[in-house]
Design a protein around this motif. Structure first.
Motif, PDB file in Angstrom:
ATOM      1  N   PHE A  30       0.836  -1.195   0.000  1.00 45.82           N
ATOM      2  CA  PHE A  30       0.000   0.000   0.000  1.00 45.82           C
ATOM      3  C   PHE A  30       0.874   1.249   0.000  1.00 45.82           C
ATOM      4  O   PHE A  30       1.946   1.274   0.617  1.00 45.82           O
ATOM      5  CB  PHE A  30      -0.906   0.022   1.236  1.00 45.82           C
ATOM      6  N   SER A  31       0.351   2.282  -0.669  1.00 38.92           N
ATOM      7  CA  SER A  31       0.993   3.600  -0.643  1.00 38.92           C
ATOM      8  C   SER A  31      -0.105   4.641  -0.714  1.00 38.92           C
ATOM      9  O   SER A  31      -1.239   4.352  -1.125  1.00 38.92           O
ATOM     10  CB  SER A  31       1.972   3.755  -1.818  1.00 38.92           C
ATOM     11  N   TRP A  32       0.241   5.885  -0.301  1.00 35.75           N
ATOM     12  CA  TRP A  32      -0.758   6.957  -0.247  1.00 35.75           C
ATOM     13  C   TRP A  32      -0.243   8.199  -0.958  1.00 35.75           C
ATOM     14  O   TRP A  32       0.955   8.461  -0.995  1.00 35.75           O
ATOM     15  CB  TRP A  32      -1.058   7.342   1.210  1.00 35.75           C
ATOM     16  N   THR A  33      -1.198   8.957  -1.505  1.00 35.42           N
ATOM     17  CA  THR A  33      -0.883  10.314  -1.972  1.00 35.42           C
ATOM     18  C   THR A  33      -1.713  11.284  -1.165  1.00 35.42           C
ATOM     19  O   THR A  33      -2.805  10.947  -0.669  1.00 35.42           O
ATOM     20  CB  THR A  33      -1.212  10.480  -3.462  1.00 35.42           C
ATOM     21  N   ARG A  34      -1.183  12.498  -1.009  1.00 33.16           N
ATOM     22  CA  ARG A  34      -1.899  13.558  -0.302  1.00 33.16           C
ATOM     23  C   ARG A  34      -1.857  14.799  -1.172  1.00 33.16           C
ATOM     24  O   ARG A  34      -0.774  15.258  -1.548  1.00 33.16           O
ATOM     25  CB  ARG A  34      -1.249  13.820   1.055  1.00 33.16           C
ATOM     26  N   ASN A  35      -3.039  15.301  -1.480  1.00 31.51           N
ATOM     27  CA  ASN A  35      -3.178  16.475  -2.355  1.00 31.51           C
ATOM     28  C   ASN A  35      -2.445  16.250  -3.684  1.00 31.51           C
ATOM     29  O   ASN A  35      -1.824  17.150  -4.229  1.00 31.51           O
ATOM     30  CB  ASN A  35      -2.677  17.732  -1.669  1.00 31.51           C
ATOM     31  N   GLY A  36      -2.463  14.994  -4.186  1.00 29.17           N
ATOM     32  CA  GLY A  36      -1.903  14.675  -5.492  1.00 29.17           C
ATOM     33  C   GLY A  36      -0.450  14.288  -5.476  1.00 29.17           C
ATOM     34  O   GLY A  36       0.080  13.900  -6.522  1.00 29.17           O
ATOM     35  N   THR A  37       0.248  14.382  -4.358  1.00 29.08           N
ATOM     36  CA  THR A  37       1.673  14.020  -4.301  1.00 29.08           C
ATOM     37  C   THR A  37       1.861  12.882  -3.314  1.00 29.08           C
ATOM     38  O   THR A  37       1.013  12.632  -2.446  1.00 29.08           O
ATOM     39  CB  THR A  37       2.535  15.218  -3.864  1.00 29.08           C
ATOM     40  N   HIS A  38       3.014  12.191  -3.434  1.00 27.67           N
ATOM     41  CA  HIS A  38       3.279  11.042  -2.583  1.00 27.67           C
ATOM     42  C   HIS A  38       3.321  11.469  -1.120  1.00 27.67           C
ATOM     43  O   HIS A  38       3.934  12.468  -0.747  1.00 27.67           O
ATOM     44  CB  HIS A  38       4.621  10.389  -2.991  1.00 27.67           C
ATOM     45  N   PHE A  39       2.628  10.668  -0.272  1.00 29.43           N
ATOM     46  CA  PHE A  39       2.594  10.938   1.165  1.00 29.43           C
ATOM     47  C   PHE A  39       3.541   9.946   1.821  1.00 29.43           C
ATOM     48  O   PHE A  39       3.250   8.750   1.923  1.00 29.43           O
ATOM     49  CB  PHE A  39       1.174  10.790   1.695  1.00 29.43           C
ATOM     50  N   ASP A  40       4.721  10.484   2.265  1.00 34.75           N
ATOM     51  CA  ASP A  40       5.738   9.629   2.870  1.00 34.75           C
ATOM     52  C   ASP A  40       5.389   9.418   4.331  1.00 34.75           C
ATOM     53  O   ASP A  40       5.593  10.284   5.195  1.00 34.75           O
ATOM     54  CB  ASP A  40       7.125  10.262   2.719  1.00 34.75           C
ATOM     55  N   ILE A  41       4.871   8.269   4.607  1.00 30.55           N
ATOM     56  CA  ILE A  41       4.373   7.987   5.963  1.00 30.55           C
ATOM     57  C   ILE A  41       5.533   7.885   6.942  1.00 30.55           C
ATOM     58  O   ILE A  41       5.420   8.290   8.111  1.00 30.55           O
ATOM     59  CB  ILE A  41       3.543   6.680   5.943  1.00 30.55           C
ATOM     60  N   ASP A  42       6.655   7.364   6.479  1.00 32.72           N
ATOM     61  CA  ASP A  42       7.776   7.127   7.396  1.00 32.72           C
ATOM     62  C   ASP A  42       8.329   8.428   7.959  1.00 32.72           C
ATOM     63  O   ASP A  42       8.964   8.425   9.028  1.00 32.72           O
ATOM     64  CB  ASP A  42       8.888   6.357   6.666  1.00 32.72           C
ATOM     65  N   LYS A  43       8.115   9.546   7.272  1.00 25.96           N
ATOM     66  CA  LYS A  43       8.696  10.805   7.730  1.00 25.96           C
ATOM     67  C   LYS A  43       7.803  11.527   8.757  1.00 25.96           C
ATOM     68  O   LYS A  43       8.245  12.539   9.313  1.00 25.96           O
ATOM     69  CB  LYS A  43       8.947  11.719   6.531  1.00 25.96           C
ATOM     70  N   ASP A  44       6.596  11.043   8.929  1.00 29.16           N
ATOM     71  CA  ASP A  44       5.699  11.700   9.897  1.00 29.16           C
ATOM     72  C   ASP A  44       5.529  10.769  11.088  1.00 29.16           C
ATOM     73  O   ASP A  44       4.902   9.694  10.986  1.00 29.16           O
ATOM     74  CB  ASP A  44       4.339  11.988   9.254  1.00 29.16           C
ATOM     75  N   PRO A  45       6.088  11.142  12.270  1.00 29.81           N
ATOM     76  CA  PRO A  45       6.018  10.243  13.435  1.00 29.81           C
ATOM     77  C   PRO A  45       4.591  10.049  13.950  1.00 29.81           C
ATOM     78  O   PRO A  45       4.341   9.099  14.713  1.00 29.81           O
ATOM     79  CB  PRO A  45       6.896  10.941  14.474  1.00 29.81           C
ATOM     80  N   LEU A  46       3.669  10.927  13.585  1.00 27.17           N
ATOM     81  CA  LEU A  46       2.291  10.791  14.099  1.00 27.17           C
ATOM     82  C   LEU A  46       1.444   9.856  13.254  1.00 27.17           C
ATOM     83  O   LEU A  46       0.330   9.512  13.636  1.00 27.17           O
ATOM     84  CB  LEU A  46       1.606  12.170  14.151  1.00 27.17           C
ATOM     85  N   VAL A  47       1.976   9.433  12.084  1.00 28.86           N
ATOM     86  CA  VAL A  47       1.194   8.614  11.165  1.00 28.86           C
ATOM     87  C   VAL A  47       1.747   7.205  11.161  1.00 28.86           C
ATOM     88  O   VAL A  47       2.962   7.001  11.017  1.00 28.86           O
ATOM     89  CB  VAL A  47       1.222   9.202   9.738  1.00 28.86           C
ATOM     90  N   THR A  48       0.848   6.219  11.318  1.00 32.12           N
ATOM     91  CA  THR A  48       1.241   4.809  11.250  1.00 32.12           C
ATOM     92  C   THR A  48       0.294   4.091  10.311  1.00 32.12           C
ATOM     93  O   THR A  48      -0.865   4.480  10.137  1.00 32.12           O
ATOM     94  CB  THR A  48       1.184   4.132  12.635  1.00 32.12           C
ATOM     95  N   MET A  49       0.834   3.012   9.673  1.00 31.28           N
ATOM     96  CA  MET A  49       0.008   2.190   8.794  1.00 31.28           C
ATOM     97  C   MET A  49      -0.155   0.815   9.428  1.00 31.28           C
ATOM     98  O   MET A  49       0.812   0.225   9.909  1.00 31.28           O
ATOM     99  CB  MET A  49       0.641   2.049   7.403  1.00 31.28           C
ATOM    100  N   LYS A  50      -1.364   0.321   9.405  1.00 26.44           N
ATOM    101  CA  LYS A  50      -1.672  -0.968   9.998  1.00 26.44           C
ATOM    102  C   LYS A  50      -0.976  -2.075   9.220  1.00 26.44           C
ATOM    103  O   LYS A  50      -0.947  -2.051   7.986  1.00 26.44           O
ATOM    104  CB  LYS A  50      -3.200  -1.168   9.998  1.00 26.44           C
ATOM    105  N   SER A  51      -0.426  -3.051   9.933  1.00 22.28           N
ATOM    106  CA  SER A  51       0.295  -4.149   9.283  1.00 22.28           C
ATOM    107  C   SER A  51      -0.649  -4.964   8.411  1.00 22.28           C
ATOM    108  O   SER A  51      -1.758  -5.300   8.818  1.00 22.28           O
ATOM    109  CB  SER A  51       0.928  -5.045  10.359  1.00 22.28           C
ATOM    110  N   GLY A  52      -0.182  -5.298   7.183  1.00 20.01           N
ATOM    111  CA  GLY A  52      -0.992  -6.063   6.255  1.00 20.01           C
ATOM    112  C   GLY A  52      -2.182  -5.307   5.736  1.00 20.01           C
ATOM    113  O   GLY A  52      -3.110  -5.896   5.176  1.00 20.01           O
ATOM    114  N   SER A  53      -2.175  -4.009   5.884  1.00 19.31           N
ATOM    115  CA  SER A  53      -3.319  -3.182   5.508  1.00 19.31           C
ATOM    116  C   SER A  53      -2.798  -1.830   5.073  1.00 19.31           C
ATOM    117  O   SER A  53      -1.655  -1.464   5.322  1.00 19.31           O
ATOM    118  CB  SER A  53      -4.270  -3.047   6.706  1.00 19.31           C
ATOM    119  N   GLY A  54      -3.679  -1.057   4.429  1.00 21.56           N
ATOM    120  CA  GLY A  54      -3.292   0.297   4.051  1.00 21.56           C
ATOM    121  C   GLY A  54      -3.923   1.345   4.950  1.00 21.56           C
ATOM    122  O   GLY A  54      -3.799   2.545   4.694  1.00 21.56           O
ATOM    123  N   THR A  55      -4.609   0.950   6.016  1.00 19.72           N
ATOM    124  CA  THR A  55      -5.303   1.890   6.896  1.00 19.72           C
ATOM    125  C   THR A  55      -4.302   2.720   7.666  1.00 19.72           C
ATOM    126  O   THR A  55      -3.368   2.188   8.299  1.00 19.72           O
ATOM    127  CB  THR A  55      -6.225   1.131   7.866  1.00 19.72           C
TER     128      THR A  55
END
Length: 1184
Positions: A73-98
């Protein structure tokens, strides 16, 4: 049958819908690729497109997908790639894109506002989510403002603005006061869609200081409050000159007059407006008008009719709502406001636009290498949406070229695909009101068939219903499906069965013979697979005894029966519903195996009761209505109208009839002036009538009450009506029961039944009493008396007829002329005694008396009759004086003779006669004497037998208590009674009248005698008295008998006699069978010893003969004592021991009580008569 009873907890799908749902599920599952096979990603769950979050909680953005291999899974935000690893407040559920954004510890929700999109990717392609717009909810405060008091005249219109702050989502608006109580709304006062409060016209009661608009933001569960608005409504009539001088018209709210006026719209403005709404939403149109009186709103559609099932009116018909609006609902809608002074209308032009909606959404496509296929993406909208394609999330125009595909607008055509053609295609349909995005993969596989349905699945179906046998399958290329029944059955044909494309076999009407094993076979060029399916057909569940319609009275108990028959292999559950809902949780409702019982029924229990029987395969139900009835509720709102002197109209409102129609109303009245607290029947009217014209009497203070009557009885009385006092009038009637009777010889007492207060018709009730002699020429004499019931006229001649009348009067006048009644002045005692009294003696107890009537004038009163006084001076037989008891006989009317019954014979009587009137008796006539002749005497007072000996009996007696003449002699008759109960010769003996004792000699010993004894006068014989007695037994003979019995020769003789008796018994038995009579058996039985064998109670005979104690000697002193009693301890060998089954005993007078006790005495007879009178000694002597 096993039943499981339960209360319903949730709704169940009906059995008739289950096959359709099952079929649809099978259609979908047939397109599913098993997860163990390679396949592109599929998005299974995602957050909504417009995602409003609570800023106080963590942000969760969902994105779930499946695929083989599992996607990344990967995400975009406002049309650009959303790098989850760079934001300590954002986590992705294992085996999921949530994603989870932890803003509760730090950070702000506003930082993460934006448009997010999720991509799920594996080696076969990439699927993308919708654009998810994240916005935090907002509930801003009202801007502070200074609100002036609003003052306006009564009747003016008013709009109180709310203007809530803009929130996300928009708030819910309502108006309340300081006490958090909602302000009442009506056709006159209502809240608009924009939140403003509209008054069509104001009233003084609208004055208040706390009109407060509240905004509730549901997302954040907060409520914001506007500053209170103060409103003062005044009437122009209340303005004094000072207020008028200080306030100009412009200082009032508005400048319109408070007078009545035609309607004007407050919203919307003008004569026309436009409204645009999106397809599927709720169309809300609003018209609010002001005016006086308050206008009424009507709605019409100019170019059509309003949709019946989708149209609703809100806010007192000021708002028209159409749900699930479609393009066909576009057009002109007209609202009309109308009151008594006119009407106004406004036209709203409605245009329905549409965001894109699917006509054909693209579906996943599974192809085998070399096959052809198509993807179709067809949508509609207003304006028509634009269709664009993406490949693995990239516009198809810039995606790598694939020779196997061809794009033709909303369709992609594939031909001769290869494994490299596998990918995920996205179709986007968009217009200015929104977009649709759908993922559909193309998966190129080469797979032999496989059956996805579990092996040996058992289906159970109710007979005569469709059976759907599932055969979910997968294979590439697409396998063909065949069905077989039984081990050697041929392929099932579609003329009887229905073969669905998803592999399901449908038996339209399953019968018992449809039971069996069915085989599903799937084939393609790569192989074959099969599966066995088992089908069982069950009997349907039926309710064989349904609940029945019931009508019960409030407070009683009702029972509903529901008997269920079902297939023996199924276990039904039976539940009861009331009005299609659960039964109330009330202890009054009891459910057992087959019944529902409702105790102490009340009004709320009325409704429809349904018995529902469920099995795992079907359900049936049966309903019955319960109607709860009772006596009606009392009428109310009693009102008196058309009040006249002699009538009034009473109207009322009926109370609830409690489900039993009212048949009539009973009206009662109370006269509070004359009889307070006492209610009288006035009239009755039919149950359909709610008014009654009542006839009234003058000078009565009326109150009325009404009771309703139905088939169950009458209601309680209504509350009493208002009181109504009718005007006074002269009496309508005169007193009744007028009589004239004197209490003294010189007066006339006039009496009557006075009128009651209700009949008086006015105050000052009196009576005018008038009288005059009937036979004279005197004028009427009158006297007015108070409200009494008697008047006495003194100084009248004795017993003179008078004419009398009594007339009622009151302060208003006289009653009608009264009727004349005949009366008499007082009576006096008669002056003359009856003459020429003479007596004719009829017989010894009856005499006839004659007399001459007295002159009528000498009676001096009403003749009531003649009275004879008579008494017995002495008896001619005894010549002794005794206390004289006079007897009286009265003969009514003018009779001149009478009979004197009940006289005593042979007596000296004296009598006289007197005339009787209402005052009393007149003088007595001279005494007349007469004698009664002799009569027959009564029976002797007593008869006793004393001193019995072997050959004599002594009789003692007392003379008759009523000799009724001179006794001439006594007659004694007697006769013996032998052992066969037969009467012997009758002996007749005359005894002088002066005797009271007589001894009979030369009688047989130990013999019973019956005696008949009576007295005689010259008039004849009197009644007889009877008695019985027995002469005594010779002791010496008894001793000899005992001595002989001890000798051997006697014993031998007795044995011979016994043998002879046996022979005689046999002969007797034969003769009796021939109708003869032979007494040997009775003679034999007389010797039986009761101590050896008990007697048979039915015929007095004994059992087997025994001589052990046949000749028991009589003890000394066994003679009957002088007191005529026999004591057991004194003589064990009494006559009882020798009686033939008779409990022999003596009466107190010495008579023997045996088989003759209780028998009717027989008249003495000449010769022998058959009569049972056992004699133990004679019976014994018959053997000797």
């Amino acid at each position: 049958m096993q039943l499981k009873i339960m209360m319903p907890k949730k709704k169940h799908l009906s059995a008739s819908r289950a096959p359709l749902i099952l079929f649809l599920c099978q259609m979908i599952s047939a397109l599913e690729v098993p997860l163990d096979l390679v396949q592109p990603p599929t998005i299974t769950q995602q957050s909504p497109k417009d995602y409003i979050i609570d800023p106080r909680e963590n942000i969760v953005i969902q994105c779930e997908a499946k695929g083989k291999p599992p996607p990344s899974f990967s995400w975009t935000r406002n049309g650009t790639h959303f790098d989850i690893d760079k934001d300590p407040l954002v986590t992705m559920k294992s085996g999921s894109g949530t994603l989870t954004v932890n803003i509760m510890s730090e950070g702000k929700a506003e930082t993460y506002e934006g448009v997010y999109q999720c991509t799920a990717r594996n080696e076969r392609g990439a699927a993308i989510s919708n654009n998810i717009v994240i916005r935090p909810s907002r509930s801003p405060l009202w801007t502070k403002e200074k609100l002036e008091r609003i003052t306006l005249r009564n009747g003016q219109s008013l709009v109180l603005p709310c203007r809530p702050p803009v929130g996300l989502p928009p708030p819910i608006i309502f108006w309340m006061d300081n006490s958090f109580q909602r302000l009442p709304q009506s056709e006159r006062v209502s809240q608009g869609l924009n939140g403003d409060l509209y008054f069509s016209n104001v009233l003084p009661e609208d004055t208040r200081e706390d009109y407060i608009c509240y905004a509730r933001f549901n997302h954040t569960q907060t409520i914001q409050q506007k500053q209170p608005i103060s409103v003062k409504v005044i009437s122009v009539d209340e303005l004094n000159d000072t207020i008028a001088a200080n306030l100009s018209d412009t200082e009032f709210y508005g400048a319109k007059s408070h007078r009545e006026r035609p309607p004007t719209f407050l919203t919307p403005e003008g004569n026309a407006s436009r409204k645009e709404e999106l397809r599927g939403n709720v169309l809300s149109l609003e018209c609010i008008a002001e005016g006086l009186p308050t206008p009424i709103i009507y709605w019409i559609k100019e170019d059509g009719t309003l949709p019946i099932n989708r149209t609703f009116y809100r806010n007192f018909k000021k708002t028209l709502q159409i749900v699930q609006v479609t393009e066909a609902d576009s057009g002109n809608y007209q609202c009309i406001a109308k009151n008594a002074l006119g009407a106004i209308h406004h036209v709203i032009s409605v245009t329905v636009k549409a965001a894109p909606y699917w006509i054909i959404a693209p579906q996943n496509l599974v192809l085998s290498p070399g096959e052809d296929g198509t993807l179709i993406c067809r949508a509609n909208g207003n304006p028509k949406p634009r269709i664009s394609w993406l490949l693995n999330g990239v516009p198809i125009e810039i995606a790598p070229d694939d020779p196997s595909r061809k794009i033709d607008g909303d369709t992609i055509i594939f031909s001769n695909v290869q494994e490299r053609s596998s990918a995920v295609y996205q179709c986007n349909a968009s217009n200015e009101y929104g977009y649709l995005l759908a993922n559909a993969f193309v998966n190129v596989l080469a797979e032999p068939p496989r059956i996805l349905t579990s092996a040996d699945t058992l289906y159970q179906v109710i007979a005569n219903r469709p059976a759907l046998l599932d055969c979910a399958f997968f294979g590439s290329p697409l396998p063909t499906i065949e069905w077989f029944k039984g081990a050697k059955g041929s392929a099932l044909r579609e003329d009887i069965y229905v073969l669905h494309e998803n592999g399901t076999l449908e038996i339209p009407v399953a019968q018992k013979d449809s039971t069996g094993t069915y085989t599903c076979v799937a084939r393609n060029k790569l192989g074959m697979a099969k599966n066995d399916i088992h089908l069982e057909i069950k009997d349907p569940t039926r309710i064989i005894k349904q609940p029945e319609y019931a009508v019960v009275q409030r407070g009683s108990t009702v029972s509903f029966e529901c008997i269920v028959k079902h297939d023996h292999t199924l276990i039904p559950t039976v539940m009861w519903l009331k009005d299609h809902r659960e039964l109330p949780s009330d202890g009054r409702f009891t459910v057992d195996k087959d019944h529902l019982v409702v105790a102490d029924v009340n009004d709320d229990d009325g409704g429809t009761y349904t018995c529902v029987a469920n099995t795992t395969l079907d359900n049936v139900s049966a309903s019955a209505v319960l109607r709860v009835v009772d006596v009606p509720n009392p009428p109310f709102d009693l009102e008196l109208t058309d009040q006249l002197d002699r009538s009034v109209q009473l109207s009322w409102t009926p109370g609830d009839d409690n489900n039993s129609p009212i048949s009539k109303f009973i009206i009662e009245y109370e006269d509070a002036m004359h009889e307070p607290g006492l209610w009288h029947h006035q009239t009755e009217v039919p149950g359909a009538q709610t008014t009654a014209q009542l006839k009234l009497s003058p000078y009565v203070n009326y109150s009325f009450r009404v009771m309703a009557v139905n088939s169950l009885g009458r209601s309680l009385p209504s509350e009493a009506s208002e009181q109504y006092l009718t005007k006074a009038a002269e009496p309508d009637k005169n007193p009744t029961a007028v009589e004239g009777l004197g209490s003294e010889p010189d007066n006339l007492v006039i009496t009557w039944k006075p009128l009651n207060g209700f009949e008086s018709n006015g105050p000052g009730l009196q009576y005018k009493v008038s009288w005059r002699q009937k036979d004279g020429d005197d004028e009427w004499t009158s006297m007015v008396v108070a409200d009494v019931s008697k008047y006495i006229v003194s100084g009248t001649p004795t017993f003179v007829p008078y004419l009398i009348k009594v007339q009622a009067l009151n302060d208003a006048g006289f009653a009608p002329e009264p009727a004349v009644v005949l009366g008499h002045s007082g009576e006096d005692l008669p002056m003359v005694a009856p003459g020429n009294v003479h007596v004719n003696v009829v017989n010894s107890t009856l005499a006839e008396v004659h007399w001459d009537p007295v002159p009528l004038k000498s009676i001096r009163g009403h003749l009531q009759g003649y009275r004879i006084y008579y008494w017995k001076a002495q008896s001619l037989s005894t010549r002794n004086r005794r206390h004289i008891e006079k007897k009286i006989l009265t003969f009514q009317g003018s009779k001149t003779h009478g009979m004197l019954p009940g006289l005593e014979p042979f007596s000296h009587y004296t009598l006289n006669v007197r005339v009787v009137n209402g005052k009393g008796e007149g003088p007595a006539s001279p005494d007349r004497v007469f004698n009664t002749p002799e009569g027959v005497p009564s029976a002797p007072s007593s008869l006793k037998i004393v001193n019995p000996t072997l050959d004599s009996l002594t009789l003692e007696w007392e003379p008759p208590s009523h000799p009724n003449g001179v006794l001439t002699e006594y007659t004694l008759k007697y006769q013996p009674i032998n052992s066969t109960h037969e009467l012997g010769p009758l002996v007749d003996l005359k005894i002088p009248a002066n005797k009271t004792r007589w001894t009979l000699k030369n009688l047989n010993f130990s013999t019973r005698y019956k005696f008949y004894f009576y007295a005689q006068t010259a008039a004849g014989s009197g009644n007889q008295i009877t008695e019985e007695a027995i002469t005594t037994v010779d002791e010496a003979m008894a001793s000899r008998q005992v001595d002989i019995a001890t000798q051997g020769w006697f014993i031998g003789l007795m044995c011979a006699v016994a043998l002879l008796i046996l022979i005689l018994l046999i002969v007797c038995f034969i003769r009796r069978n021939k109708g003869g009579k032979y007494p040997v058996k009775e003679k034999e039985d007389a010797h039986a010893d009761p101590e050896i064998q008990p007697m048979k109670e039915d015929d007095g005979t004994f059992g087997e003969y025994s001589d052990a104690e046949d000749h028991k000697p009589l003890k000394k002193g066994s003679r009957t004592p002088s007191d005529r009693t026999v004591k057991k301890e004194d003589s064990d060998d009494s006559l009882v021991d020798y009686g033939e089954g008779v409990n022999g005993q003596f009466n107190e007078d010495g008579s023997f009580i045996g088989q003759y006790s209780g028998k009717k005495e027989k008249e003495p007879a000449e010769g022998n008569e058959s009569s049972e009178a056992p004699s133990p000694v004679n019976a014994m002597n018959s053997f000797v």
